[in-house]
Write a protein that holds these residues in place. Structure first.
Motif, PDB file in Angstrom:
ATOM      1  N   SER A  94       0.995  -1.056   0.224  1.00 40.36           N
ATOM      2  CA  SER A  94       0.274   0.120   0.179  1.00 40.36           C
ATOM      3  C   SER A  94       0.787   0.959  -0.459  1.00 40.36           C
ATOM      4  N   ILE A  95       0.311   2.186  -0.765  1.00 41.87           N
ATOM      5  CA  ILE A  95       1.115   3.714  -0.543  1.00 41.87           C
ATOM      6  C   ILE A  95       0.104   4.463  -0.083  1.00 41.87           C
ATOM      7  N   LYS A  96      -0.061   5.837   0.810  1.00 38.00           N
ATOM      8  CA  LYS A  96      -0.981   6.597   0.425  1.00 38.00           C
ATOM      9  C   LYS A  96      -0.299   8.250   1.456  1.00 38.00           C
ATOM     10  N   ILE A  97      -0.564   8.939   0.377  1.00 41.47           N
ATOM     11  CA  ILE A  97      -0.081   9.866   0.098  1.00 41.47           C
ATOM     12  C   ILE A  97      -1.092  11.450   0.427  1.00 41.47           C
ATOM     13  N   VAL A  98      -0.686  12.524   0.860  1.00 39.37           N
ATOM     14  CA  VAL A  98      -1.083  13.894   1.623  1.00 39.37           C
ATOM     15  C   VAL A  98      -0.241  14.491   1.149  1.00 39.37           C
ATOM     16  N   THR A  99      -0.614  15.209  -0.320  1.00 36.58           N
ATOM     17  CA  THR A  99       0.528  16.446  -0.768  1.00 36.58           C
ATOM     18  C   THR A  99      -0.280  18.078  -1.040  1.00 36.58           C
ATOM     19  N   PRO A 100       0.345  18.686  -1.285  1.00 34.35           N
ATOM     20  CA  PRO A 100      -0.402  19.713  -2.603  1.00 34.35           C
ATOM     21  C   PRO A 100      -0.577  19.755  -3.282  1.00 34.35           C
ATOM     22  N   TYR A 101       1.137  19.273  -4.341  1.00 31.87           N
ATOM     23  CA  TYR A 101       1.062  19.493  -5.210  1.00 31.87           C
ATOM     24  C   TYR A 101       1.848  18.204  -5.892  1.00 31.87           C
ATOM     25  N   ILE A 102       1.787  17.409  -7.156  1.00 30.65           N
ATOM     26  CA  ILE A 102       2.503  15.841  -7.321  1.00 30.65           C
ATOM     27  C   ILE A 102       2.473  16.581  -9.317  1.00 30.65           C
ATOM     28  N   SER A 103       4.222  15.958  -9.285  1.00 32.85           N
ATOM     29  CA  SER A 103       4.657  15.952 -10.665  1.00 32.85           C
ATOM     30  C   SER A 103       4.281  14.780 -11.213  1.00 32.85           C
ATOM     31  N   ALA A 104       4.194  15.591 -13.073  1.00 30.28           N
ATOM     32  CA  ALA A 104       3.558  13.961 -13.240  1.00 30.28           C
ATOM     33  C   ALA A 104       4.028  13.089 -13.945  1.00 30.28           C
ATOM     34  N   ASP A 105       5.420  12.779 -13.881  1.00 27.78           N
ATOM     35  CA  ASP A 105       6.121  11.511 -13.687  1.00 27.78           C
ATOM     36  C   ASP A 105       5.855  10.801 -12.386  1.00 27.78           C
ATOM     37  N   LYS A 107       2.676  16.796   3.892  1.00 28.13           N
ATOM     38  CA  LYS A 107       3.556  15.976   3.203  1.00 28.13           C
ATOM     39  C   LYS A 107       2.858  14.671   4.171  1.00 28.13           C
ATOM     40  N   VAL A 108       2.632  13.368   4.017  1.00 27.77           N
ATOM     41  CA  VAL A 108       2.678  12.370   4.129  1.00 27.77           C
ATOM     42  C   VAL A 108       3.053  11.502   3.287  1.00 27.77           C
ATOM     43  N   PHE A 109       4.249  10.729   3.594  1.00 22.20           N
ATOM     44  CA  PHE A 109       4.068   9.414   2.750  1.00 22.20           C
ATOM     45  C   PHE A 109       3.739   8.499   3.749  1.00 22.20           C
ATOM     46  N   ILE A 110       3.021   6.901   3.093  1.00 21.37           N
ATOM     47  CA  ILE A 110       2.945   5.891   4.491  1.00 21.37           C
ATOM     48  C   ILE A 110       2.848   4.964   3.378  1.00 21.37           C
ATOM     49  N   ILE A 111       4.612   4.250   3.410  1.00 22.32           N
ATOM     50  CA  ILE A 111       4.733   2.972   2.898  1.00 22.32           C
ATOM     51  C   ILE A 111       3.983   1.488   3.124  1.00 22.32           C
ATOM     52  N   ASP A 112       3.341   0.937   2.809  1.00 22.45           N
ATOM     53  CA  ASP A 112       2.600  -0.194   3.343  1.00 22.45           C
ATOM     54  C   ASP A 112       2.873  -0.217   5.501  1.00 22.45           C
ATOM     55  N   ASP A 113       2.195   0.645   5.215  1.00 23.22           N
ATOM     56  CA  ASP A 113       1.960   1.379   6.948  1.00 23.22           C
ATOM     57  C   ASP A 113       2.852   0.239   7.792  1.00 23.22           C
TER      58      ASP A 113
END
Length: 243
Positions: free
Chosen positions: A30-41, A173-179
């Motif tokens: 799993s991947i859970k992300i909170v961020t205002p902006y994101i690049s296309a790549d 800005k939060v990135f949660i990876i595999d919980d």
């Protein structure tokens, strides 16, 4: 959300996103992300992980539409639906107006040639027919629908449609990876922030903090704030021609 006495790794500098990127590529479930902006790549990366069967969830500020139209096009797909009855009606209407216009021109010419006194009255019919033709030209023959390529929410920013203080800017800005691993700090999910800006990055494996972050993410993702739908966000990135 508040937490105390957590164990965390804190770093500051440039290139703070490199470690996050490695861990995202290694994610297994799993991947859970909170961020205002994101690049296309980075949208491409998330799409790839979702295609591998991972549970990918993303929360973005609605402001991303104004600044990252290329990202929106990768997050949201446009479907074009052609109404062929309208296509035929438009084509036939334009053809008919052209025929009637030329018919009037011919009648005017004949009236002038044979010295018919009222031939000039036919001139008034030409703009009427041309205006009618314009209506047919503008007839809508296509409609549009939109679908999300990722499981993403767009909380409405107070800045999206002129300032409105009743809405809340999602700036976390939060990135949660595999919980079992999380990152937070100042790093947006953009190339500029990941590789070039001077940023702060906090890596967290403390289970109490992870549980609190996951709970807060789920609360936000479930609709804690008013969100814009795919069709509304798509307007920042797609055109909708009539035909």
């Amino acid at each position: 959300m508040q937490t105390h006495y957590a164990q965390a790794k804190i770093r500051m500098g440039t290139g703070m996103g490199k470690e996050i990127l490695v861990k995202l590529k290694e994610a297994r479930s799993s991947i859970k992300i909170v961020t205002p902006y994101i690049s296309a790549d980075f949208v491409d990366l998330l799409n790839e992980k979702a295609a591998q069967g991972l549970d990918v969830k993303l929360v973005l500020s609605s402001d991303v539409g104004k600044d990252k139209a290329d990202s929106i096009r990768k997050l949201i797909s446009q479907q074009v639906h052609t109404d062929y009855r309208s296509v035929n009606a438009r084509s036939n209407g334009i053809a008919l107006m052209n025929q009637l216009t030329w018919g009037l021109v011919i009648l005017m010419g004949l009236g002038f040639y044979f010295s018919v006194s009222f031939w000039w009255l036919l001139i008034a019919g030409i703009p009427v027919l041309r205006n009618r033709a314009k209506i047919y030209h503008k007839m809508r023959t296509k409609t549009y629908s939109y679908s999300l390529n990722l499981n993403v929410k767009f909380p409405l920013s107070p800045f999206t449609n002129s300032y409105d203080a009743k809405y809340t800017l999602v700036h976390s800005k939060v990135f949660i990876i595999d919980d079992d691993l999380a990152y937070t700090g100042s790093v947006n999910f953009t190339k500029q922030a990941f590789f070039y800006n001077y940023e702060t990055l906090i890596g967290i494996k403390d289970q109490r903090v992870l549980a609190a972050l996951i709970e807060e993410f789920d609360h936000l993702f479930s609709g804690a704030l008013p969100c814009l739908d795919a069709a509304t966000m798509a307007r920042f990135a797609y055109r909708e021609p009539y035909n």
